[in-house]
Write a protein that holds these residues in place. Structure first.
Motif, mmCIF file in Angstrom:
data_model
loop_
_atom_site.group_PDB
_atom_site.id
_atom_site.type_symbol
_atom_site.label_atom_id
_atom_site.label_comp_id
_atom_site.label_asym_id
_atom_site.label_seq_id
_atom_site.Cartn_x
_atom_site.Cartn_y
_atom_site.Cartn_z
ATOM 1 N N ASP A 210 10.592 -19.797 29.941
ATOM 2 C CA ASP A 210 11.170 -21.133 29.812
ATOM 3 C C ASP A 210 11.771 -21.367 28.424
ATOM 4 O OD1 ASP A 210 8.707 -20.969 28.661
ATOM 5 O OD2 ASP A 210 7.935 -22.856 29.431
ATOM 6 N N TYR A 211 11.267 -20.660 27.417
ATOM 7 C CA TYR A 211 11.800 -20.838 26.060
ATOM 8 C C TYR A 211 13.195 -20.226 25.936
ATOM 9 C CZ TYR A 211 12.205 -20.495 20.977
ATOM 10 O OH TYR A 211 12.642 -20.596 19.685
ATOM 11 N N LEU A 212 13.382 -19.035 26.498
ATOM 12 C CA LEU A 212 14.683 -18.356 26.420
ATOM 13 C C LEU A 212 15.596 -18.690 27.589
ATOM 14 C CD1 LEU A 212 13.477 -14.787 25.332
ATOM 15 C CD2 LEU A 212 14.386 -16.596 23.870
ATOM 16 N N GLU B 110 18.167 -25.959 36.118
ATOM 17 C CA GLU B 110 18.876 -25.505 37.315
ATOM 18 C C GLU B 110 17.986 -24.712 38.274
ATOM 19 O OE1 GLU B 110 22.092 -23.228 35.820
ATOM 20 O OE2 GLU B 110 23.254 -24.961 35.137
ATOM 21 N N LEU B 111 16.681 -24.591 37.954
ATOM 22 C CA LEU B 111 15.806 -23.774 38.788
ATOM 23 C C LEU B 111 15.653 -24.340 40.207
ATOM 24 C CD1 LEU B 111 12.910 -22.671 36.402
ATOM 25 C CD2 LEU B 111 14.864 -21.350 37.208
ATOM 26 N N ASP B 112 15.787 -25.660 40.360
ATOM 27 C CA ASP B 112 15.640 -26.256 41.697
ATOM 28 C C ASP B 112 16.803 -25.913 42.617
ATOM 29 O OD1 ASP B 112 13.224 -27.387 41.089
ATOM 30 O OD2 ASP B 112 14.062 -29.323 40.491
ATOM 31 N N THR B 113 17.923 -25.426 42.047
ATOM 32 C CA THR B 113 19.078 -25.068 42.881
ATOM 33 C C THR B 113 19.416 -23.580 42.774
ATOM 34 O OG1 THR B 113 20.578 -25.677 41.079
ATOM 35 C CG2 THR B 113 20.070 -27.376 42.710
ATOM 36 N N THR B 114 18.530 -22.821 42.128
ATOM 37 C CA THR B 114 18.760 -21.383 41.915
ATOM 38 C C THR B 114 17.923 -20.558 42.879
ATOM 39 O OG1 THR B 114 19.262 -21.712 39.557
ATOM 40 C CG2 THR B 114 18.578 -19.508 40.234
ATOM 41 N N SER B 115 18.473 -19.453 43.350
ATOM 42 C CA SER B 115 17.715 -18.548 44.221
ATOM 43 C C SER B 115 18.106 -17.102 43.900
ATOM 44 C CB SER B 115 17.978 -18.846 45.695
ATOM 45 O OG SER B 115 19.348 -18.621 46.010
ATOM 46 N N LEU B 116 17.270 -16.163 44.341
ATOM 47 C CA LEU B 116 17.523 -14.738 44.163
ATOM 48 C C LEU B 116 17.606 -14.071 45.525
ATOM 49 C CD1 LEU B 116 15.136 -13.773 41.228
ATOM 50 C CD2 LEU B 116 17.618 -13.491 41.228
ATOM 51 N N MET C 270 5.676 -17.972 40.068
ATOM 52 C CA MET C 270 6.422 -17.545 38.884
ATOM 53 C C MET C 270 6.621 -18.704 37.919
ATOM 54 S SD MET C 270 10.444 -16.475 38.651
ATOM 55 C CE MET C 270 10.873 -18.198 38.991
ATOM 56 N N ILE C 271 6.978 -19.869 38.437
ATOM 57 C CA ILE C 271 7.223 -21.027 37.578
ATOM 58 C C ILE C 271 5.919 -21.538 36.965
ATOM 59 C CG2 ILE C 271 8.016 -23.425 37.591
ATOM 60 C CD1 ILE C 271 10.090 -22.612 39.659
ATOM 61 N N SER C 272 4.826 -21.466 37.707
ATOM 62 C CA SER C 272 3.540 -21.959 37.199
ATOM 63 C C SER C 272 2.910 -21.013 36.178
ATOM 64 C CB SER C 272 2.562 -22.178 38.361
ATOM 65 O OG SER C 272 2.245 -20.943 38.989
ATOM 66 N N LYS C 273 3.405 -19.765 36.096
ATOM 67 C CA LYS C 273 2.869 -18.788 35.136
ATOM 68 C C LYS C 273 4.013 -18.254 34.274
ATOM 69 C CE LYS C 273 -0.838 -17.283 38.251
ATOM 70 N NZ LYS C 273 -1.420 -16.136 38.997
ATOM 71 N N PRO C 274 4.534 -19.079 33.353
ATOM 72 C CA PRO C 274 5.682 -18.640 32.543
ATOM 73 C C PRO C 274 5.358 -17.408 31.715
ATOM 74 C CG PRO C 274 4.717 -20.656 31.657
ATOM 75 C CD PRO C 274 4.073 -20.425 32.984
ATOM 76 N N LYS C 275 6.366 -16.527 31.576
ATOM 77 C CA LYS C 275 6.292 -15.289 30.786
ATOM 78 C C LYS C 275 5.322 -14.258 31.362
ATOM 79 C CE LYS C 275 7.237 -17.976 26.622
ATOM 80 N NZ LYS C 275 6.743 -18.377 25.292
ATOM 81 N N GLU C 276 4.842 -14.484 32.594
ATOM 82 C CA GLU C 276 3.920 -13.539 33.221
ATOM 83 C C GLU C 276 4.566 -12.940 34.463
ATOM 84 O OE1 GLU C 276 -0.396 -13.709 35.539
ATOM 85 O OE2 GLU C 276 0.011 -15.135 33.918
ATOM 86 N N LEU C 277 4.466 -11.609 34.618
ATOM 87 C CA LEU C 277 5.050 -10.949 35.787
ATOM 88 C C LEU C 277 4.179 -11.188 37.016
ATOM 89 C CD1 LEU C 277 6.263 -7.535 34.335
ATOM 90 C CD2 LEU C 277 7.694 -9.317 35.335
#
Length: 417
Positions: free
Chosen positions: A288-290, A355-361, A399-406
């Motif tokens: 979230d920082y970068l 923009e995460l609410d409108t982003t997908s992979l 993923m969002i609830s655990k930032p910077k963690e794989l």
């Protein structure tokens, strides 16, 4: 009168001799004191000053010898090098004879300070900077760890042999009180043949020290993947899988003189049967920082290839979408002729937190035949509630609830476009 003259002359001569003796004694004591003072200056901590100023002020500075030795080691220039440009000395230049006392290591206290007279310190060396880092691979185990495996690999170019040494396994989690482990080693994509270690009885920390050889050409080496399966044999001779290690060779530099010693934590094998179009495993992480979204494509299994041959290559295309609009896409290297390819490739995308609410992979597994025909084998989409449900939505939210963690998961592929 003559007797008095002789007495006076004898007294004068005796006085002169006594005076000379006292003078010699005083000179020797003064010289010894000067040498002691020079030694005290050398063993004191050295301040950061100009080297020429230190040399000029050497005779007037007064530094007391501390009761405890400094942890710093003085770096000393011998008197024979005074006035020389010592920074330009090369390793090949012989600056001292072997008999020179400055170059002889002293095991005990020095009885004379003559060899240090005229020397001056130019800096200090901190021994703490030259310690080897402590190996904590046998002590630091993460929570939930099911074991750790050590092995080494080496490749002989001339004979085209891959040498694998199975070293040891530690901290196994056995299903019973006693454990009798052994290891099977595969060189993927060939899953029909394997090499097997000896069984070690009644131990959770087996030491193997066994060597294995795989014949593989240098052209195909980087397409191969090592797979270690660790089993436990129970009293009824049944085999129970304890964990596995998957190690792709494509990112390694393997030469005759480069033996790599590696350790990896065991992973549980996915025992569920593959879905209709196969499955893909990948990790997600968001910084979230970068504002950076990271995808690690690990492997796929159970793919339904249209044509099973070495001319078939399989790769994964990763696409970042926003409002169903393609922002950027990247793809892995192709793996030849395997329905269970291993990738271990990392991709990063810029994605603002707003923009995460409108982003997908979107991850698409594609098959290419001789670099011409491209066929979609399966696809999976992960993202917010707007685009996904079920495991794909859970993966995204974790993923969002655990930032910077794989966060790693398996996903079933579908054939919808």
């Amino acid at each position: 009168m003559p007797e008095q003259a002789v007495a006076v002359a004898g007294g004068i001569i005796g006085g002169i001799l006594l005076f000379v003796l006292i003078g010699i004694t005083a000179y020797l004591l003064w010289k010894k004191f000067c040498r002691l003072l020079s030694y005290e200056k050398l063993t004191s901590p050295v301040k950061t000053t100009n080297a020429n100023a230190m040399f000029q002020d050497h005779s007037t500075s007064e530094i007391q010898l501390k009761s405890t030795r400094s942890r710093s080691v003085p770096f000393i220039i011998p008197p024979t090098l005074n006035g020389r440009d010592w920074t330009n000395l090369t390793n090949e230049e012989q600056v001292q004879e072997d008999s020179d006392p400055y170059m002889i290591a002293q095991s005990g206290p020095r009885s004379s300070f003559h060899s240090l007279a005229g020397a001056y310190a130019v800096g200090t060396i901190n021994p703490e900077l030259y310690k080897f880092p402590e190996d904590k691979s046998e002590t630091d185990f993460p929570e939930g760890n099911i074991g750790r495996l050590w092995f080494s690999i080496e490749y002989e170019q001339e004979s085209e042999r891959l040498l694998v040494s199975l070293i040891k396994v530690r901290k196994l989690q056995a299903p019973a009180d006693s454990c009798s482990p052994f290891v099977k080693i595969y060189l993927l994509p060939d899953e029909r043949s394997y090499l097997q270690s000896k069984t070690k009885h009644k131990t959770l920390n087996p030491q193997f020290d066994e060597n294995f050889v795989f014949q593989v050409s240098s052209k195909m080496l980087l397409q191969r993947t090592l797979k270690f399966l660790v089993y436990h044999v129970d009293k009824q001779k049944k085999h129970h899988l304890l964990g596995q290690v998957i190690f792709p060779l494509k990112n390694e530099t393997l030469t005759d003189d480069n033996k790599l010693v590696i350790w990896r934590d065991l992973e549980k094998e996915n025992l569920e049967p593959p879905s209709d179009y196969g499955d893909i495993q990948f990790s997600l992480s968001y910084n979230d920082y970068l504002g950076r979204l990271t995808v690690v494509v690990l492997r796929a299994r159970g793919l339904k290839l249209q044509e099973e041959s070495h001319a078939v290559s399989v790769y994964v295309k990763v696409s970042l979408m926003n409002h169903n609009k393609l922002i950027k896409s990247k793809k892995t290297a192709a793996v030849l002729g395997s329905p269970n390819p291993v990738y271990n490739e990392t991709f990063s995308f810029k994605a603002d937190q707003t923009e995460l609410d409108t982003t997908s992979l979107s991850l698409s597994v594609l098959q290419s035949i001789k670099g011409e025909q491209i066929h979609l084998l399966g696809r999976v989409v992960v993202g917010p509630f707007m685009y996904t449900r079920g495991k794909e939505l859970e993966h995204w939210n974790e993923m969002i609830s655990k930032p910077k963690e794989l966060v790693k998961r398996w996903h079933a592929l579908c054939h919808s476009t």
